[in-house]
Motif scaffolding. Structure first.
Motif, PDB file in Angstrom:
ATOM      1  N   GLY A  25       0.837  -1.193   0.000  1.00 45.14           N
ATOM      2  CA  GLY A  25       0.000   0.000   0.000  1.00 45.14           C
ATOM      3  C   GLY A  25       0.870   1.241   0.000  1.00 45.14           C
ATOM      4  O   GLY A  25       2.076   1.181  -0.285  1.00 45.14           O
ATOM      5  N   VAL A  26       0.275   2.381   0.331  1.00 44.33           N
ATOM      6  CA  VAL A  26       1.051   3.621   0.440  1.00 44.33           C
ATOM      7  C   VAL A  26       2.162   3.442   1.467  1.00 44.33           C
ATOM      8  O   VAL A  26       3.288   3.912   1.300  1.00 44.33           O
ATOM      9  N   VAL A  27       1.830   2.755   2.561  1.00 38.23           N
ATOM     10  CA  VAL A  27       2.819   2.389   3.584  1.00 38.23           C
ATOM     11  C   VAL A  27       3.066   0.894   3.469  1.00 38.23           C
ATOM     12  O   VAL A  27       2.152   0.090   3.635  1.00 38.23           O
ATOM     13  N   HIS A  28       4.312   0.507   3.162  1.00 36.70           N
ATOM     14  CA  HIS A  28       4.661  -0.909   3.050  1.00 36.70           C
ATOM     15  C   HIS A  28       5.149  -1.419   4.395  1.00 36.70           C
ATOM     16  O   HIS A  28       5.846  -0.726   5.131  1.00 36.70           O
ATOM     17  N   PHE A  29       4.758  -2.659   4.693  1.00 32.65           N
ATOM     18  CA  PHE A  29       5.170  -3.276   5.951  1.00 32.65           C
ATOM     19  C   PHE A  29       5.998  -4.520   5.687  1.00 32.65           C
ATOM     20  O   PHE A  29       5.748  -5.249   4.716  1.00 32.65           O
ATOM     21  N   SER A  30       6.958  -4.766   6.568  1.00 37.04           N
ATOM     22  CA  SER A  30       7.593  -6.076   6.599  1.00 37.04           C
ATOM     23  C   SER A  30       6.696  -6.989   7.435  1.00 37.04           C
ATOM     24  O   SER A  30       5.738  -6.533   8.064  1.00 37.04           O
ATOM     25  N   TRP A  31       7.016  -8.264   7.463  1.00 39.75           N
ATOM     26  CA  TRP A  31       6.197  -9.210   8.235  1.00 39.75           C
ATOM     27  C   TRP A  31       6.164  -8.829   9.709  1.00 39.75           C
ATOM     28  O   TRP A  31       5.107  -8.856  10.358  1.00 39.75           O
ATOM     29  N   ASP A  32       7.300  -8.446  10.278  1.00 37.03           N
ATOM     30  CA  ASP A  32       7.352  -8.105  11.706  1.00 37.03           C
ATOM     31  C   ASP A  32       6.694  -6.763  11.990  1.00 37.03           C
ATOM     32  O   ASP A  32       5.997  -6.604  12.995  1.00 37.03           O
ATOM     33  N   GLU A  33       6.898  -5.778  11.117  1.00 36.49           N
ATOM     34  CA  GLU A  33       6.317  -4.444  11.322  1.00 36.49           C
ATOM     35  C   GLU A  33       4.799  -4.455  11.278  1.00 36.49           C
ATOM     36  O   GLU A  33       4.138  -3.699  11.987  1.00 36.49           O
ATOM     37  N   MET A  34       4.267  -5.325  10.453  1.00 36.67           N
ATOM     38  CA  MET A  34       2.817  -5.343  10.226  1.00 36.67           C
ATOM     39  C   MET A  34       2.042  -5.563  11.522  1.00 36.67           C
ATOM     40  O   MET A  34       1.036  -4.881  11.792  1.00 36.67           O
ATOM     41  N   TRP A  35       2.500  -6.475  12.367  1.00 36.25           N
ATOM     42  CA  TRP A  35       1.733  -6.855  13.552  1.00 36.25           C
ATOM     43  C   TRP A  35       1.789  -5.811  14.658  1.00 36.25           C
ATOM     44  O   TRP A  35       0.994  -5.876  15.604  1.00 36.25           O
ATOM     45  N   THR A  36       2.688  -4.870  14.561  1.00 36.35           N
ATOM     46  CA  THR A  36       2.809  -3.842  15.605  1.00 36.35           C
ATOM     47  C   THR A  36       2.359  -2.462  15.138  1.00 36.35           C
ATOM     48  O   THR A  36       2.443  -1.500  15.901  1.00 36.35           O
ATOM     49  N   SER A  37       1.882  -2.363  13.911  1.00 35.53           N
ATOM     50  CA  SER A  37       1.512  -1.064  13.356  1.00 35.53           C
ATOM     51  C   SER A  37       0.044  -0.730  13.599  1.00 35.53           C
ATOM     52  O   SER A  37      -0.844  -1.528  13.262  1.00 35.53           O
ATOM     53  N   PRO A  38      -0.236   0.464  14.157  1.00 38.58           N
ATOM     54  CA  PRO A  38      -1.636   0.900  14.309  1.00 38.58           C
ATOM     55  C   PRO A  38      -2.348   1.046  12.961  1.00 38.58           C
ATOM     56  O   PRO A  38      -3.557   0.847  12.882  1.00 38.58           O
ATOM     57  N   ILE A  39      -1.584   1.407  11.918  1.00 42.77           N
ATOM     58  CA  ILE A  39      -2.184   1.539  10.576  1.00 42.77           C
ATOM     59  C   ILE A  39      -2.762   0.204  10.120  1.00 42.77           C
ATOM     60  O   ILE A  39      -3.852   0.138   9.540  1.00 42.77           O
ATOM     61  N   PHE A  40      -2.030  -0.859  10.395  1.00 43.56           N
ATOM     62  CA  PHE A  40      -2.507  -2.184  10.010  1.00 43.56           C
ATOM     63  C   PHE A  40      -3.786  -2.553  10.749  1.00 43.56           C
ATOM     64  O   PHE A  40      -4.775  -2.969  10.140  1.00 43.56           O
ATOM     65  N   TRP A  41      -3.798  -2.384  12.068  1.00 38.75           N
ATOM     66  CA  TRP A  41      -4.937  -2.826  12.872  1.00 38.75           C
ATOM     67  C   TRP A  41      -6.160  -1.922  12.714  1.00 38.75           C
ATOM     68  O   TRP A  41      -7.297  -2.406  12.712  1.00 38.75           O
ATOM     69  N   ARG A  42      -5.963  -0.632  12.547  1.00 35.08           N
ATOM     70  CA  ARG A  42      -7.086   0.312  12.531  1.00 35.08           C
ATOM     71  C   ARG A  42      -7.602   0.625  11.125  1.00 35.08           C
ATOM     72  O   ARG A  42      -8.780   0.961  10.971  1.00 35.08           O
ATOM     73  N   LEU A  43      -6.740   0.542  10.133  1.00 34.59           N
ATOM     74  CA  LEU A  43      -7.134   0.942   8.776  1.00 34.59           C
ATOM     75  C   LEU A  43      -7.094  -0.202   7.774  1.00 34.59           C
ATOM     76  O   LEU A  43      -8.090  -0.501   7.108  1.00 34.59           O
ATOM     77  N   ARG A  44      -5.932  -0.830   7.651  1.00 33.79           N
ATOM     78  CA  ARG A  44      -5.764  -1.789   6.563  1.00 33.79           C
ATOM     79  C   ARG A  44      -6.493  -3.108   6.812  1.00 33.79           C
ATOM     80  O   ARG A  44      -7.149  -3.641   5.900  1.00 33.79           O
ATOM     81  N   LEU A  45      -6.398  -3.649   8.019  1.00 30.23           N
ATOM     82  CA  LEU A  45      -7.033  -4.934   8.285  1.00 30.23           C
ATOM     83  C   LEU A  45      -8.562  -4.875   8.172  1.00 30.23           C
ATOM     84  O   LEU A  45      -9.149  -5.757   7.529  1.00 30.23           O
TER      85      LEU A  45
END
Length: 317
Positions: A25-45
């Motif tokens: 996406g606009v913000v790319h995550f690594s496998w480890d970064e994804m699980w700790t990112s608020p963007i992942f939990w609040r927006l992307r997921l």
């Protein structure tokens, strides 16, 4: 046994696609970064989960409509049901009901049900539905509703941007609340369609044949139309109008596996979710930071795929 194995394979592919989509996406995550990112939990997921749920719902609805109306070219979009739901959503937005729980969904459901009833009344001759009349009625109703929505946007230009959102389809504002609103409706609706999958097979043979084999035809039709329309209404209330999913997915599955709805309906859950997830992922990654309307992509991807499937299997149609 083979059906179960195929369903497990489709479920695995869908889960893998969801994980892959989560990292781009606009913000790319690594496998480890994804699980700790608020963007992942609040927006992307929530966006990913919602797109899968909507894709599954629209695909199952398309499979049900095509069997109930005995027409492989019928789906919620072409039939005008999605447009009918969007009219209710537009009225709710103008009335400011988007800030209330079930506000948009309730209006979308009412107008979607009224649309189905109107189309059914116009297209039926006695207890029979004329295919050509059905399609033409759906197209005409869609044009009429589109004109009404355009008229409402002119009268309420301050709400125009929000209304346009519904007419083009987007998951940009997806939230966990949207997931929570759609989830129970989708689960119950899909369960009802799966339960009646054998009845859908008999309806394909004609109402008289189904009746002679013990199917309460009118009761089954009313139950299926209510729950499928319920799913369409709440799907539209969360993301707007998205076409082609309910047409391409179940018809493509039929060309591969046959017309047995005991296979088509369960497969539609996973293939529909995967199809719309891919389209939404492309919509937010092709032209960053801008987004394309996901409804446009489903048409661009779905139309060539549909033509290809028809061409490849035209001898068996």
């Amino acid at each position: 046994m083979r059906k179960t194995a195929n369903l497990f394979l489709l479920a695995f592919l869908l889960l893998a696609a969801m994980l892959g989509s989560s990292m781009v996406g606009v913000v790319h995550f690594s496998w480890d970064e994804m699980w700790t990112s608020p963007i992942f939990w609040r927006l992307r997921l929530p966006r990913i989960v919602l797109s899968v749920m909507v894709g599954a719902s629209l695909s199952v609805c398309g499979a049900a409509y095509q069997s109930v109306f005995r027409n492989p070219l019928t789906d919620p979009y072409i039939l005008g049901v999605s447009s009918g739901a969007s009219l209710g959503a537009a009225v709710a937005i103008i009335a400011g009901l988007q800030y209330y729980l079930w506000g948009i969904g309730a209006f979308a459901l009412v107008t979607a049900l009224l649309t189905v009833l109107l189309i059914y009344r116009i297209a039926s001759i006695g207890n029979r539905l004329h295919t050509t009349t059905l399609l033409l009625t759906g197209v005409c109703i869609t044009f009429l509703i589109t004109a009404l929505i355009s008229f409402l946007m002119v009268l309420h230009q301050d709400k125009m941007e929000s209304i346009i959102f519904w007419t083009m389809g987007s998951f940009a504002s997806a939230s966990w609340l949207d997931v929570a609103l759609l989830a129970p409706v989708a689960l119950v609706g899909i369960a009802v369609v799966i339960y009646h999958s054998k009845d859908l097979n008999l309806l394909l043979a004609g109402s008289e044949t189904a009746q002679s084999l013990g199917v309460e035809v009118e009761k089954v039709k009313k139950i299926l139309l209510f729950f499928t329309t319920l799913m369409v209404a709440f799907a539209v209330s969360t993301c707007g109008v998205i076409g082609f999913v309910g047409l391409v997915v179940p018809h493509g599955i039929r060309l591969v596996t046959g017309a047995d709805n005991r296979k088509v309906v369960p497969y539609s859950i996973f293939v529909g979710g995967l199809f719309l997830l891919i389209c939404d992922t492309l919509s937010r990654t092709l032209l960053p930071p801008s987004e394309l309307p996901v409804g446009s992509l489903t048409a661009l991807v779905g139309a060539p795929l549909f033509i290809y499937l028809l061409y490849k299997n035209k001898k068996s149609l």
